[in-house]
Design an enzyme around this catalytic site. Structure first.
Site, PDB file in Angstrom:
ATOM      1  N   GLY A   1     -11.355   7.572 -27.571  1.00 40.88           N
ATOM      2  CA  GLY A   1     -12.154   8.176 -26.622  1.00 40.88           C
ATOM      3  C   GLY A   1     -13.503   8.106 -26.506  1.00 40.88           C
ATOM      4  O   GLY A   1     -14.082   7.141 -26.603  1.00 40.88           O
ATOM      5  N   SER A   2     -14.396   9.350 -26.320  1.00 43.34           N
ATOM      6  CA  SER A   2     -15.558   9.014 -26.071  1.00 43.34           C
ATOM      7  C   SER A   2     -16.603   8.364 -27.252  1.00 43.34           C
ATOM      8  O   SER A   2     -17.680   8.246 -26.861  1.00 43.34           O
ATOM      9  CB  SER A   2     -16.269  10.441 -25.648  1.00 43.34           C
ATOM     10  OG  SER A   2     -15.629  11.031 -24.479  1.00 43.34           O
TER      11      SER A   2
END
Length: 671
Positions: free
Chosen positions: A294-295
């Site tokens: 993810g981020s």
């Protein structure tokens, strides 16, 4: 007739004598060596002397694993039941054994009698590892014998269980962690002693001149700090309880050496009773489990683009109010917005913004860059069962693969791979091989081998590394990582919230993560926290993993004298800075009351930017509204900073950033 009989007897006797002579010749000459060995086997026995296994230490020479010999004393009940010597019977032999043991152990002799009478074959009387061993070995009675073995002890039970590993209790060899990886160094070499036995097989004495002494195994000193490991495990356990995840993983690394200072998975297990725990619990998820990051991946992607001058921090990106459909992918942000700078794309963690920016990266060059950071390959940390992760080659990328790779989907990494790449991003741009062993020594302390920081390759420039540190500081100061802030110590980092792909689709289950470092101006500690499927309250990395990071970091700062002093000095400086700001505010309030009144009524000159510093945020906003300026606000109470300087010519629609200061809080970022 009598003569014939006599002759027959003589012939038979002669044949018997010849047969005996032939048999003696066969035994004494032809089979001499074989029968000599058989005789020696009956008269001389061999006993293995088990070698002590080497010790495992933390970096400060605190013992994390050690061994002690343990001797088991048995009685062979079939031999006891066959016993007959003079007036002695099996019962009298059992009483002699029981009384002899009772004299040493102070137990009731009847306990030993009951044990022997209840057994059919061999009966365990005692299992000891202290000085009692020598006294019990002096007891020499029929049917009694002993077996010596080693026992492994882990004084801190669960501490660093996934790093240390354990040994099989039956064969006494390493089955996981350091115990397995360094089996050859730790195991030592068994010795051997020869004993003389009487015709009944009982020991008479030891042949000392033939004894081969055992060689103790070598000692392994880890990079782990026992205290910091404890801090990490405590806070991971608290976080797991608070947020209700399936499990949580944490790693702390020195980004300038690659040394792993702590590594843990909650839930962990008791090394002294490893067989009470499942294979799943014993698995070191920090190195063997892979996930879509993810981020937290945006740090990796942005560093590569900055290093190749594909983007700069101040340019604007249209994030289309957080919704984008492109190349078959539906990309969304969790916040609204239209035009963001590249810095804001990163600090606000915009998926749309990163998907747009990453298209500037040549596909093959992007893949090569990711491979240079170690993704898709093992790190070589020296622990068993390390996963390679999953980074597909560009030939297998489909339409939206590069877009999703911009914000952490379409790639699978281990926690160790990710933190190793982060270390390169913040240490000046050098990928280092992660290390968990500092050195190996003999049992007497002589150095055998020592691990030095191992540079793999340069991945980004020093300047890019510094720019990324500033961007990650902004994530904590003004972006999604605010819950990682620490008073008096600058922190940088990046949050991550990744939907989990299960049963063919992305479900409403998430991995919440935070990768952070401190002090940001010269990172000493780098920490990654990954919570799998948080189920209580929020599931965002900034809400779940960042607070766990903060709790661990605060304990480390209290333990690290240098950081503790730095924090104290920063707090003192912040106090002085705050006092200066307060004086300025009071001065403005006392000497410029007219300006404040104007703010609450109207502004006479709408083409020139007034000075709103020192005003309350409400008064400043009133002025900006009358001037028809767009504005962004951070902080609270009194204005400390305005992006458009006083006296500057202005036009309606210009954007002005204003930052406030909390009156009750010392400012670490005052201008």
């Amino acid at each position: 007739m009598n003569t014939d009989r006599l002759l027959g007897v003589v012939i038979v006797l002669a044949l018997l004598i010849i047969g005996i002579i032939a048999r003696l010749f066969y035994i004494q000459v032809y089979s001499h060596a074989e029968y000599k060995v058989m005789a020696e086997r009956q008269q001389i026995g061999k006993e293995v002397i088990k070698a002590n296994r080497g010790l495992i230490y933390d970096r400060n020479m605190i013992v994390l694993a050690y061994s002690d010999p343990e001797v088991s004393f048995y009685v062979s009940m079939p031999q006891v039941r066959r016993y007959k010597r003079g007036n002695d019977t099996p019962d009298t032999l059992m009483w002699r054994i029981a009384k002899s043991f009772s004299a040493v152990t102070k137990k009731n002799p009847q306990e030993y009698i009951n044990l022997m009478k209840s057994g059919k074959n061999r009966v365990l009387l005692e299992q000891v590892s202290d000085t009692t061993v020598l006294r019990l070995k002096e007891i020499r009675l029929d049917g009694l014998y002993s077996e010596e073995q080693q026992r492994r002890f882990y004084p801190y039970n669960n501490l660093a269980s996934h790093c240390i590993g354990y040994i099989d209790k039956t064969v006494f060899d390493g089955k996981d962690g350091i115990e397995k990886s360094f089996e050859n160094e730790l195991q030592g070499k068994d010795g051997l002693r020869y004993i003389l036995k009487d015709p009944n097989g009982h020991m008479i004495s030891v042949v000392d001149e033939s004894t081969v002494a055992p060689q103790t195994g070598n000692n392994v000193i880890l990079t782990i700090d026992k205290h910091i490991q404890m801090f990490l495990e405590e806070e991971l356990a608290k976080g797991l309880e608070q947020f209700g995840g399936d499990y949580v993983t944490g790693i702390i690394m020195d980004p300038h050496t690659g040394e792993i200072i702590a590594m843990s998975n909650a839930k962990n297990y008791d090394l002294n009773n490893y067989n009470n725990f499942s294979d799943s619990t014993r698995r070191n998820r920090a190195i063997s489990d892979i996930y879509e990051p993810g981020s937290t991946w945006k740090t990796i992607a942005l560093a590569g683009m900055l290093d190749r001058s594909l983007v700069n921090e101040t340019e604007s990106v249209d994030v289309q109010h957080g919704k984008l459909q492109l190349m078959g992918a539906k990309i969304e942000d969790t916040h609204a917005g239209s035009i963001l700078s590249v810095k804001e794309v990163f600090t606000k963690s915009s998926n749309v913004g990163m998907a747009k920016l990453i298209q500037r990266f040549n596909v093959d060059e992007f893949y090569t860059y990711l491979r240079s950071l170690g993704f898709g390959n093992v790190t070589g940390v020296g622990l068993p069962a390390e996963a390679k992760g999953n980074l597909r080659k560009p030939a297998s990328w489909y339409g939206s693969t590069q877009l999703t790779l911009g914000y952490g989907y379409g790639v699978q990494v281990s926690a160790l791979q990710l933190i190793t790449a982060y270390a390169a991003i913040i240490n000046g741009g050098v990928l280092l091989q992660p290390q968990i062993v500092k050195r190996v020594e003999t049992s007497t302390g002589s150095l055998i081998s020592e691990t030095k920081p191992k540079e793999i390759r340069k991945v980004i420039s020093f300047n890019t590394s510094k720019r990324m540190i500033e961007l990650m500081k902004a994530v904590v100061e003004e972006g999604t990582g605010k819950k990682a802030r620490i008073k008096g110590i600058t922190v940088g980092g990046k949050t991550g919230t990744a939907s989990i792909f299960e049963n063919g689709s992305y479900a409403s289950k998430y991995n919440a993560s935070f990768a952070g470092f401190f002090p940001a101006e010269n990172p000493k500690y780098l920490c990654l926290v990954v919570m799998h499927k948080p189920s209580k309250g929020s599931y965002y990395g900034g809400d779940v993993a960042a607070p766990i990071f903060k709790a661990v970091a605060e304990k480390i700062i209290g333990y690290d004298d240098g950081l503790k002093m730095q924090q104290k000095n920063e707090e003192m400086n912040a106090g002085k800075k705050f006092a200066a700001v307060e004086n300025k505010v009071q001065s403005v309030q006392s000497t410029d009351t007219l300006k404040i009144k104007m703010a609450r009524s109207k502004v006479t000159n709408k083409t020139v930017m007034p000075d709103v510093r020192g005003l309350s945020l409400r008064d400043a906003i009133a002025i900006l509204a009358q001037l028809k300026l767009n504005y962004s606000i951070s902080g609270s109470q009194r204005v400390l900073y305005q992006s458009i300087a006083p006296g500057t010519k202005i036009t309606p629609g210009m954007k002005c950033e204003i930052r406030g200061v909390e009156v009750k809080q010392a400012l670490a970022t005052a201008h």
